[in-house]
Design an enzyme around this catalytic site. Structure first.
Site, short mmCIF file in Angstrom:
data_model
loop_
_atom_site.label_atom_id
_atom_site.label_comp_id
_atom_site.label_asym_id
_atom_site.label_seq_id
_atom_site.Cartn_x
_atom_site.Cartn_y
_atom_site.Cartn_z
N SER A 178 0.83 -1.21 0.00
CA SER A 178 0.00 0.00 0.00
C SER A 178 0.86 1.26 0.00
O SER A 178 2.03 1.23 0.41
CB SER A 178 -0.88 -0.04 1.27
OG SER A 178 -1.65 1.13 1.39
N LEU A 187 3.13 4.37 0.08
CA LEU A 187 4.50 4.73 -0.31
C LEU A 187 5.30 3.50 -0.72
O LEU A 187 6.06 3.54 -1.69
CB LEU A 187 5.20 5.46 0.84
CG LEU A 187 4.46 6.67 1.44
CD1 LEU A 187 5.29 7.35 2.53
CD2 LEU A 187 4.09 7.68 0.35
N ASP A 245 4.51 -7.72 3.81
CA ASP A 245 3.39 -6.95 4.37
C ASP A 245 2.49 -7.89 5.15
O ASP A 245 2.47 -9.10 4.90
CB ASP A 245 2.60 -6.25 3.24
CG ASP A 245 1.88 -5.00 3.71
OD1 ASP A 245 2.29 -3.88 3.33
OD2 ASP A 245 0.92 -5.12 4.50
N VAL A 260 6.48 -7.23 10.65
CA VAL A 260 7.88 -6.88 10.95
C VAL A 260 8.21 -6.95 12.44
O VAL A 260 9.38 -6.85 12.82
CB VAL A 260 8.27 -5.49 10.38
CG1 VAL A 260 8.20 -5.48 8.86
CG2 VAL A 260 7.44 -4.37 11.00
N CYS A 291 9.12 0.52 4.46
CA CYS A 291 7.94 1.41 4.51
C CYS A 291 6.88 0.92 5.50
O CYS A 291 5.92 1.65 5.75
CB CYS A 291 7.30 1.54 3.13
SG CYS A 291 8.21 2.60 1.99
N TYR A 350 4.59 7.97 18.08
CA TYR A 350 4.94 7.99 16.66
C TYR A 350 6.23 8.77 16.44
O TYR A 350 7.14 8.32 15.74
CB TYR A 350 3.78 8.62 15.88
CG TYR A 350 3.93 8.57 14.37
CD1 TYR A 350 3.90 7.35 13.70
CD2 TYR A 350 4.10 9.73 13.64
CE1 TYR A 350 4.04 7.30 12.31
CE2 TYR A 350 4.23 9.69 12.26
CZ TYR A 350 4.20 8.48 11.59
OH TYR A 350 4.34 8.43 10.24
N LYS A 363 9.83 7.43 14.99
CA LYS A 363 10.42 7.96 13.75
C LYS A 363 11.71 8.71 14.05
O LYS A 363 12.64 8.71 13.23
CB LYS A 363 9.40 8.86 13.05
CG LYS A 363 8.13 8.12 12.59
CD LYS A 363 8.45 7.01 11.60
CE LYS A 363 7.21 6.47 10.91
NZ LYS A 363 7.53 5.42 9.93
N PHE A 389 1.33 12.73 2.77
CA PHE A 389 1.19 12.07 1.47
C PHE A 389 -0.19 11.48 1.28
O PHE A 389 -0.81 11.01 2.23
CB PHE A 389 2.28 10.99 1.30
CG PHE A 389 3.57 11.57 0.77
CD1 PHE A 389 4.35 12.39 1.56
CD2 PHE A 389 3.97 11.32 -0.53
CE1 PHE A 389 5.51 12.96 1.08
CE2 PHE A 389 5.14 11.87 -1.03
CZ PHE A 389 5.92 12.69 -0.23
N THR A 405 -1.99 8.76 0.63
CA THR A 405 -1.98 7.30 0.61
C THR A 405 -3.33 6.81 1.14
O THR A 405 -4.11 7.62 1.66
CB THR A 405 -0.86 6.75 1.49
OG1 THR A 405 -1.15 7.09 2.85
CG2 THR A 405 0.50 7.31 1.11
N1 NAD Z 1 1.22 8.95 4.28
C1 NAD Z 1 1.84 9.90 4.94
O1 NAD Z 1 1.43 11.06 4.94
C2 NAD Z 1 3.11 9.57 5.72
C3 NAD Z 1 3.80 10.65 6.28
C4 NAD Z 1 4.97 10.39 7.00
C5 NAD Z 1 5.40 9.10 7.16
N2 NAD Z 1 4.70 8.07 6.63
C6 NAD Z 1 5.21 6.72 6.86
O2 NAD Z 1 5.34 6.06 5.62
C7 NAD Z 1 5.18 4.66 5.80
C8 NAD Z 1 4.14 4.15 4.81
O3 NAD Z 1 2.93 4.80 5.08
P1 NAD Z 1 1.72 4.87 4.03
O4 NAD Z 1 1.12 6.22 4.13
O5 NAD Z 1 2.15 4.33 2.74
O6 NAD Z 1 0.68 3.90 4.78
P2 NAD Z 1 -0.20 2.67 4.25
O7 NAD Z 1 -1.07 2.32 5.40
O8 NAD Z 1 -0.81 3.00 2.93
O9 NAD Z 1 0.90 1.51 4.02
C9 NAD Z 1 1.58 0.94 5.09
C10 NAD Z 1 1.70 -0.56 4.84
O10 NAD Z 1 2.46 -1.10 5.94
C11 NAD Z 1 1.86 -2.33 6.31
N3 NAD Z 1 2.18 -2.60 7.72
C12 NAD Z 1 1.77 -1.94 8.81
N4 NAD Z 1 2.26 -2.51 9.92
C13 NAD Z 1 2.98 -3.58 9.51
C14 NAD Z 1 3.74 -4.59 10.18
N5 NAD Z 1 3.79 -4.63 11.52
N6 NAD Z 1 4.38 -5.52 9.45
C15 NAD Z 1 4.30 -5.50 8.08
N7 NAD Z 1 3.59 -4.59 7.40
C16 NAD Z 1 2.95 -3.64 8.10
C17 NAD Z 1 0.36 -2.12 6.10
O11 NAD Z 1 -0.33 -3.36 5.96
C18 NAD Z 1 0.35 -1.28 4.82
O12 NAD Z 1 0.25 -2.10 3.67
C19 NAD Z 1 4.80 4.47 7.27
O13 NAD Z 1 5.96 4.12 7.99
C20 NAD Z 1 4.32 5.84 7.70
O14 NAD Z 1 4.53 6.06 9.08
C21 NAD Z 1 3.54 8.27 5.91
#
Ligand code: NAD
Length: 261
Positions: free
Chosen positions: A16, A18, A37, A59, A85, A167, A171, A200, A202
């Site tokens: 999913s 990023l 995932d 993870v 990610c 969080y 991070k 982002f 997402t």
């Molecule tokens: N979207 C944003 O605005 C944003 C901003 C800053 C940081 N991030 C970081 O970017 C990363 C990706 O976020 P995203 O927005 O793509 O979110 P998302 O929810 O679209 O994707 C995250 C994916 O990680 C998987 N996941 C969650 N916990 C897990 C685990 N314990 N083991 C394996 N897989 C796991 C989920 O099933 C999902 O498919 C995250 O670390 C998030 O903290 C996102």
């Protein structure tokens, strides 16, 4: 590192957002991709659409991460690229008072620990196990490059908002460990970098009401919109390609600085 079909990659959280965008862009460059995932349905679908392999991995589990690397390497060979990610967040104040009842409560420690386990320890677990595998590879070029690792932190590592203690701690930990890990691995030709995304667009964000998304977009100095997952993927891929990019953490955020709330 030159990206082509002789290179394989593991992308955690690749089902999913990023991670998915990065898995897709790596595959467009010919890289053989394995997705780690927890979301089996989406992970299988993404893997199928890019000719990759899906590994059901949480993870936080040592055994599942080990089994994931075993499956990925059996199918694609030892990875030279790891993109981290997988991650999630929660929100609670450190200590607070209920406005109606006056009842006092604090951040539940199990919820705090869970976020640290997923975002920080989970990221380190994948880095350590992937790097150990990369050490078995021959260097690729005159620099002695063996592999590259890209992590995902957040601007919350630096300007965390109210309720983001867990969080931001997780991070901030990812940012903090980037340079020492790059130094640990410098003698082995493995580079390590971290991206700090702003806001982002997402699936995580799609769940928010339109007015909330519009307000978030308006709060970005320029451009006035949420980031596109493809823009994250583009930087992650550049961090893989550019052999001089090492030990760095970079904001990707349209110049946003998050306010207290
Ligand atoms: N979207 C944003 O605005 C944003 C901003 C800053 C940081 N991030 C970081 O970017 C990363 C990706 O976020 P995203 O927005 O793509 O979110 P998302 O929810 O679209 O994707 C995250 C994916 O990680 C998987 N996941 C969650 N916990 C897990 C685990 N314990 N083991 C394996 N897989 C796991 C989920 O099933 C999902 O498919 C995250 O670390 C998030 O903290 C996102």
């Amino acid at each position: 590192m030159q990206l082509n079909s002789s290179i394989s990659a593991v992308v955690t959280g690749g089902a999913s957002g990023l991670g998915e965008a990065t898995a897709r862009l790596l595959a467009e460059h010919g890289v053989k991709v394995a997705i780690f995932d927890m979301n089996e349905e989406k992970g299988e679908a993404v893997a199928k659409s890019i000719g990759g392999v899906f590994c059901k991995v949480n993870v936080t589990s040592d055994a599942e991460v080990d089994a994931g690397f075993e499956k990925a390497r059996a199918s694609n060979g030892q990875e030279r690229i790891l993109i981290n990610c997988a991650g999630t967040g929660n929100a609670a104040k450190t200590a607070s008072r209920d406005k109606q009842t006056g009842a006092i409560k604090h951040f539940p420690l199990d919820a705090f620990n869970m976020i640290i386990q997923i975002n920080l320890v989970g990221t380190f677990r994948c880095i350590a196990k992937s790097a150990a595998g990369m050490l078995t590879l021959e260097p690729l070029n005159d620099d002695g490059e063996r592999g590259v690792i890209v992590n995902t932190a957040s601007v919350a590592a630096v300007d965390g908002q109210m309720g983001q203690a867990a969080y931001s701690a997780s991070k901030g930990g990812v940012v903090g460990m980037t340079l020492p890990i790059a130094r640990d691995l410098m003698g082995e030709g493995i580079r390590v970098n971290t991206i700090l995304p702003g806001i982002f667009n997402t699936p995580l964000m799609n769940a928010a009401p339109e007015n909330v998304k519009a307000a978030l977009a308006a709060s970005v100095p320029f451009p006035k919109r949420l980031g596109k997952p493809e823009e994250y993927a583009s930087l992650a891929v550049e961090m893989c390609r550019n052999g001089y990019f090492n030990g760095e953490h970079v904001r990707l955020d349209g110049a946003i600085r998050m306010p207290p709330r």
